[in-house]
Design an enzyme around this catalytic site. Structure first.
Site, PDB file in Angstrom:
ATOM      1  N   THR A   1       0.847  -1.185   0.000  1.00 47.47           N
ATOM      2  CA  THR A   1       0.000   0.000   0.000  1.00 47.47           C
ATOM      3  C   THR A   1       0.886   1.239   0.000  1.00 47.47           C
ATOM      4  O   THR A   1       2.037   1.157   0.411  1.00 47.47           O
ATOM      5  CB  THR A   1      -0.851  -0.046   1.275  1.00 47.47           C
ATOM      6  OG1 THR A   1      -1.775  -1.108   1.134  1.00 47.47           O
ATOM      7  CG2 THR A   1      -1.598   1.240   1.557  1.00 47.47           C
TER       8      THR A   1
ATOM      9  N   ARG B   1     -14.633  -6.502   0.718  1.00 46.98           N
ATOM     10  CA  ARG B   1     -13.892  -6.212   1.953  1.00 46.98           C
ATOM     11  C   ARG B   1     -13.276  -4.807   1.880  1.00 46.98           C
ATOM     12  O   ARG B   1     -12.675  -4.428   0.893  1.00 46.98           O
ATOM     13  CB  ARG B   1     -12.786  -7.262   2.146  1.00 46.98           C
ATOM     14  CG  ARG B   1     -11.878  -7.021   3.346  1.00 46.98           C
ATOM     15  CD  ARG B   1     -10.617  -6.309   2.947  1.00 46.98           C
ATOM     16  NE  ARG B   1      -9.659  -6.212   4.047  1.00 46.98           N
ATOM     17  CZ  ARG B   1      -8.517  -5.537   3.992  1.00 46.98           C
ATOM     18  NH1 ARG B   1      -8.207  -4.894   2.889  1.00 46.98           N
ATOM     19  NH2 ARG B   1      -7.694  -5.493   5.008  1.00 46.98           N
TER      20      ARG B   1
ATOM     21  N   ASP C   1      -8.247  -0.761   6.120  1.00 46.45           N
ATOM     22  CA  ASP C   1      -8.040   0.453   6.917  1.00 46.45           C
ATOM     23  C   ASP C   1      -7.749   1.694   6.068  1.00 46.45           C
ATOM     24  O   ASP C   1      -8.009   2.821   6.488  1.00 46.45           O
ATOM     25  CB  ASP C   1      -6.869   0.249   7.886  1.00 46.45           C
ATOM     26  CG  ASP C   1      -5.573  -0.036   7.124  1.00 46.45           C
ATOM     27  OD1 ASP C   1      -5.597  -0.837   6.164  1.00 46.45           O
ATOM     28  OD2 ASP C   1      -4.536   0.544   7.482  1.00 46.45           O
TER      29      ASP C   1
ATOM     30  N   THR D   1       0.174   1.186   7.089  1.00 43.60           N
ATOM     31  CA  THR D   1       0.190   0.087   6.123  1.00 43.60           C
ATOM     32  C   THR D   1       0.340  -1.218   6.882  1.00 43.60           C
ATOM     33  O   THR D   1       0.899  -1.242   7.974  1.00 43.60           O
ATOM     34  CB  THR D   1       1.318   0.261   5.074  1.00 43.60           C
ATOM     35  OG1 THR D   1       1.416  -0.935   4.301  1.00 43.60           O
ATOM     36  CG2 THR D   1       2.664   0.543   5.707  1.00 43.60           C
ATOM     37  N   GLY D   2      -0.172  -2.289   6.283  1.00 49.56           N
ATOM     38  CA  GLY D   2      -0.119  -3.592   6.948  1.00 49.56           C
ATOM     39  C   GLY D   2      -1.482  -4.233   6.931  1.00 49.56           C
ATOM     40  O   GLY D   2      -2.329  -3.869   6.121  1.00 49.56           O
TER      41      GLY D   2
HETATM   42  N1  ASP Z   1      -3.584  -1.907   4.909  1.00 49.91           N
HETATM   43  C1  ASP Z   1      -3.921  -2.476   3.632  1.00 49.91           C
HETATM   44  C2  ASP Z   1      -5.167  -3.309   3.761  1.00 49.91           C
HETATM   45  O1  ASP Z   1      -5.285  -4.062   4.694  1.00 49.91           O
HETATM   46  C3  ASP Z   1      -2.851  -3.325   3.078  1.00 49.91           C
HETATM   47  C4  ASP Z   1      -1.501  -2.718   3.033  1.00 49.91           C
HETATM   48  O2  ASP Z   1      -1.153  -1.872   3.837  1.00 49.91           O
HETATM   49  O3  ASP Z   1      -0.754  -3.095   2.150  1.00 49.91           O
HETATM   50  O4  ASP Z   1      -5.982  -3.247   2.868  1.00 49.91           O
END
Ligand code: ASP
Length: 321
Positions: free
Chosen positions: A181, A209, A212, A232-233
């Site tokens: 992200t 879905r 965040d 991110t995560g």
């Molecule tokens: N936070 C993002 C999500 O769960 C994914 C990401 O940070 O890569 O959609």
């Protein structure tokens, strides 16, 4: 602190997770380009909002990140992108989700913020809004994502990738979550902060879905009384801990941006222990101090501060496990 002459600062991220050597260079170049683009906006007296939007748009166009062109595919082999932006001066915010082919989801988030009375618009309504404002379209699917999809699907079929048991999944196959992200936080010369985040969401997610990234307070938050943060995560963690707002609360209570992101990662480790080593956070406080921390293996990020006119990029920041 709210107003006043400030030296501009920008921090961007290209995602937490694991950055394979084959893609690392593209990631580092991409975050540098994004930081430079955002900083140029600030240097020419542009606003923090414009800086974070332009920085994120650069990364959405790269193809190296899980946002815009190159977004992850969901379980139905389709892309559903989402993005958000927040203005710390007014606390106005905009977000868009379930986007199929908008070239720059972050630009649609800005339109939601500036041209509607709403904060979050998804699906067909969002697509219609994009049409009204003549936003560019681009098919986001890349060869690389198709390759990853097949690998992930095979793992799923062989029982090595099971939704919705995310914890087990990440524990057994961390490589399946190549989270890339993108996000940006900035402080402009007027002392205003802003944050923006954009994503395709995590691979093989269920259709519909929402993570965040488009949720104000979870993946994105900005307030001139504290600072700005982009996360991110694994989105479900950031949602359950309202992570970006939590970072801003720490800054409002006197922590520096770096202290705040570290406290928030420690909170993740404490409250959602062990299984999810995948969060990353960037922040800037109203004094222009920057922060970056993660419990994931990598965090692809870059920044420009008044002392460093050229972007500084790295694949890790402060790691807290
Ligand atoms: N936070 C993002 C999500 O769960 C994914 C990401 O940070 O890569 O959609």
């Amino acid at each position: 602190m709210t107003e006043g002459k400030r030296k501009p600062v920008i921090v961007v991220h290209g995602g937490a997770g694991r950055w394979h050597p084959e893609r690392s260079q593209a990631g580092l170049e991409g975050v540098k380009r994004a930081a430079k683009t955002g900083f140029d906006v600030l240097a020419h007296d542009g606003s923090a909002v414009d800086a974070v939007v332009e920085a994120v748009a650069v990364m959405e166009d790269e193809g190296a990140f899980n946002a815009g062109y190159g977004s992850s595919l969901n379980i139905e082999k389709k892309v559903e992108m989402e993005a958000s932006v927040m203005d710390g001066k007014t606390l106005e915010a905009g977000a868009a989700g379930l986007l199929r082919d908008i070239k720059n989801p972050v630009r649609l988030a800005k339109i939601v913020m500036e041209k509607t009375d709403h904060v979050f618009v998804v699906g067909e309504g969002a697509e219609k809004l994009a049409e009204i404002f003549n936003l560019e379209r681009r098919k986001p699917v890349t060869e690389l994502r198709l390759k990853y999809y097949e690998q992930q699907k095979e793992a799923l079929i062989n029982g090595r990738f099971e939704l919705p048991k995310l914890a087990e999944l990440v524990k057994v196959h961390p490589e399946l979550f190549e989270l890339e992200t993108v996000g940006a936080v900035a402080l402009d010369k007027g002392g205003n902060v802003a944050a923006a985040t954009s994503t395709g969401g995590f691979p093989l997610k269920l259709p519909g879905r929402i993570g965040d990234s488009p949720l104000i307070g979870c993946g994105t938050y900005a307030d001139n009384q504290s600072g700005a943060c982009s996360a991110t995560g694994i989105g479900e963690i950031a949602i359950r801990l309202v992570l970006a707002k939590t970072v801003c609360n720490y800054m409002e209570n006197g922590k520096t941006a770096q202290e705040a992101v570290e406290l928030a990662i420690r909170l993740v480790n404490r409250r959602m222990p062990a299984v999810y080593n995948s969060m990353g956070l960037i922040a800037v406080d109203t004094y222009g101090r920057i922060g970056a921390a993660h419990n994931s293996q990598n965090l692809c990020w870059a920044y420009i501060t008044p002392e460093k006119r050229e972007p500084v990029a790295a694949l890790t920041a402060k790691i807290l496990r």
